[in-house]
Design an enzyme around this catalytic site. Structure first.
Site, PDB file in Angstrom:
ATOM      1  N   ASP A  32       0.848  -1.189   0.000  1.00 21.85           N
ATOM      2  CA  ASP A  32       0.000   0.000   0.000  1.00 21.85           C
ATOM      3  C   ASP A  32       0.895   1.254   0.000  1.00 21.85           C
ATOM      4  O   ASP A  32       1.885   1.304   0.748  1.00 21.85           O
ATOM      5  CB  ASP A  32      -0.853  -0.068   1.294  1.00 21.85           C
ATOM      6  CG  ASP A  32      -1.924   0.987   1.383  1.00 21.85           C
ATOM      7  OD1 ASP A  32      -2.431   1.417   0.332  1.00 21.85           O
ATOM      8  OD2 ASP A  32      -2.281   1.366   2.529  1.00 21.85           O
TER       9      ASP A  32
ATOM     10  N   ASP B 150       2.200   5.077  -5.499  1.00 22.53           N
ATOM     11  CA  ASP B 150       1.496   6.296  -5.114  1.00 22.53           C
ATOM     12  C   ASP B 150       2.295   7.519  -5.539  1.00 22.53           C
ATOM     13  O   ASP B 150       3.199   7.962  -4.840  1.00 22.53           O
ATOM     14  CB  ASP B 150       1.254   6.306  -3.598  1.00 22.53           C
ATOM     15  CG  ASP B 150       0.501   7.550  -3.156  1.00 22.53           C
ATOM     16  OD1 ASP B 150       0.201   8.407  -4.021  1.00 22.53           O
ATOM     17  OD2 ASP B 150       0.226   7.686  -1.949  1.00 22.53           O
TER      18      ASP B 150
ATOM     19  N   GLU C 150      -2.905   5.923  -8.302  1.00 22.21           N
ATOM     20  CA  GLU C 150      -3.790   6.895  -7.650  1.00 22.21           C
ATOM     21  C   GLU C 150      -3.767   8.216  -8.385  1.00 22.21           C
ATOM     22  O   GLU C 150      -2.717   8.730  -8.741  1.00 22.21           O
ATOM     23  CB  GLU C 150      -3.364   7.114  -6.186  1.00 22.21           C
ATOM     24  CG  GLU C 150      -4.201   8.193  -5.509  1.00 22.21           C
ATOM     25  CD  GLU C 150      -3.956   8.313  -4.011  1.00 22.21           C
ATOM     26  OE1 GLU C 150      -3.444   7.358  -3.411  1.00 22.21           O
ATOM     27  OE2 GLU C 150      -4.269   9.372  -3.454  1.00 22.21           O
TER      28      GLU C 150
ATOM     29  N   HIS D 261      -9.770   4.702  -0.336  1.00 21.72           N
ATOM     30  CA  HIS D 261      -8.858   4.729   0.820  1.00 21.72           C
ATOM     31  C   HIS D 261      -9.609   5.372   1.981  1.00 21.72           C
ATOM     32  O   HIS D 261     -10.593   6.072   1.776  1.00 21.72           O
ATOM     33  CB  HIS D 261      -7.610   5.548   0.483  1.00 21.72           C
ATOM     34  CG  HIS D 261      -6.627   4.793  -0.363  1.00 21.72           C
ATOM     35  ND1 HIS D 261      -5.366   4.481   0.063  1.00 21.72           N
ATOM     36  CD2 HIS D 261      -6.740   4.268  -1.608  1.00 21.72           C
ATOM     37  CE1 HIS D 261      -4.730   3.798  -0.882  1.00 21.72           C
ATOM     38  NE2 HIS D 261      -5.554   3.665  -1.917  1.00 21.72           N
TER      39      HIS D 261
HETATM   40  P1  13P Z   1      -8.096   4.107   7.385  1.00 21.69           P
HETATM   41  O1  13P Z   1      -6.997   3.853   8.363  1.00 21.69           O
HETATM   42  O2  13P Z   1      -8.676   5.473   7.496  1.00 21.69           O
HETATM   43  O3  13P Z   1      -9.150   3.039   7.443  1.00 21.69           O
HETATM   44  O4  13P Z   1      -7.442   4.067   5.929  1.00 21.69           O
HETATM   45  C1  13P Z   1      -6.620   3.010   5.556  1.00 21.69           C
HETATM   46  C2  13P Z   1      -6.078   3.257   4.202  1.00 21.69           C
HETATM   47  O5  13P Z   1      -6.692   3.909   3.377  1.00 21.69           O
HETATM   48  C3  13P Z   1      -4.770   2.663   3.873  1.00 21.69           C
HETATM   49  O6  13P Z   1      -4.348   3.002   2.585  1.00 21.69           O
END
Ligand code: 13P
Length: 287
Positions: free
Chosen positions: A81, A103, A133, A212
């Site tokens: 991620d 990203d 993104e 996200h």
């Molecule tokens: P949250 O922690 O707000 O649920 O978001 C997680 C996220 O989008 C990781 O990329």
């Protein structure tokens, strides 16, 4: 079983559901997420964000994520991620991650598109998928409680549907993270989502849309987003909060000594319950 994100999102598209992508910062997190996925029989995505390196390094947790995904009874993708440099992408792919996010959302459009295209070429050599993104989520993960910061994503950073179309055709990505009102971390005000924007993006882009900042979104808003084409939902803060708050409560009530293994078991129990609820909403199952 370990599969690519692309194959999981294909299943999601066919069933018009969203797949939960849960950020992992501990072994207990993996146990909770896979336990809930197996109990509901739903596919799931385990993901690691470099921002969590200080909690647990990818070199420690990454191979465990891959191994446990391989042994799971449901399809599981292991995803990087918010990868913002190619070395991190390569590190994850070498470990067996089946998907990466490049990203470049903070970069000018052309640089983001060029970087994402390189990420797609890199991932292709491993047979892995890529999330890109366009637009920005407003703030970095993760807001600590009590911080006085506005929690609204800047509307000027919302994804432009025409730009999204160009971005997808240049890059060849498999999934597109879009900005339409969600932010990472805790919401200090009720989030207001631009749902129509998701529909407008989907008209231009025939790809799964990624949300996200799933923590704090109402079940009804999740359903609306899924109806309009969101197929992957990133979720972490509320999962971590569910585990932490339950441990706090149990430890405060304990009359006896608390052992560390009690803490890990409470954590798994509470996080699994939170993920169960979330997966059921995302896949349209009864609670
Ligand atoms: P949250 O922690 O707000 O649920 O978001 C997680 C996220 O989008 C990781 O990329």
């Amino acid at each position: 079983m370990l599969v690519t994100m692309k194959s999981i999102l294909k299943l999601a598209e066919a069933r018009k559901i969203a797949v939960g992508a849960f950020n992992i910062t501990s072994l207990e997190g993996i146990q909770a997420v896979l336990g809930a996925a197996e109990e509901t029989g739903q596919p799931v995505i385990l993901q690691f964000a470099p921002v969590h390196e200080s909690i647990i390094p990818i070199t420690v947790i990454g191979p465990i994520m891959v191994l446990m995904a391989e042994n799971a009874a449901v399809p599981v993708a292991v995803h990087l991620d918010h990868g913002d440099d190619f070395n991190k992408l390569k590190q994850a792919l070498d470990m067996g991650f089946t998907s990466v996010m490049y990203d470049g959302s903070a970069l000018p459009f052309e640089e983001n598109a060029a970087g994402t295209k390189i990420a797609v070429e890199l991932a292709a050599a491993y047979g892995a998928s890529v999330e890109g993104e366009i637009g920005a989520m407003g703030r970095e993960e993760f807001l600590s409680v009590g911080e006085e910061e506005e929690n609204e994503a800047e509307e000027s950073c919302y994804t432009d549907p025409d730009q999204a179309e160009t971005f997808v055709s240049i890059t060849g990505i498999d999934a597109l993270a879009c900005s339409f009102g969600t932010v990472h971390g805790l919401y200090l005000k009720k989030p207001s989502l631009d749902l129509d924007r998701i529909s407008r993006i989907r008209k231009k882009v025939a790809l799964p849309i990624v949300m996200h900042g799933g923590s704090g979104i109402s079940d009804e808003d999740f359903r609306q987003c899924i109806n309009r084409g969101v197929r992957k939902i990133n979720y972490y803060t509320y999962l971590a909060k569910a585990g932490g708050m339950y441990v706090k409560e149990k430890a405060a009530k304990a009359e006896d000594m608390v052992f560390y293994h009690d803490v890990t078991l409470w954590g798994v129990e509470a996080m699994k319950n939170d993920v169960l609820h979330t997966i059921k909403v995302f896949s349209g199952l009864k609670q």
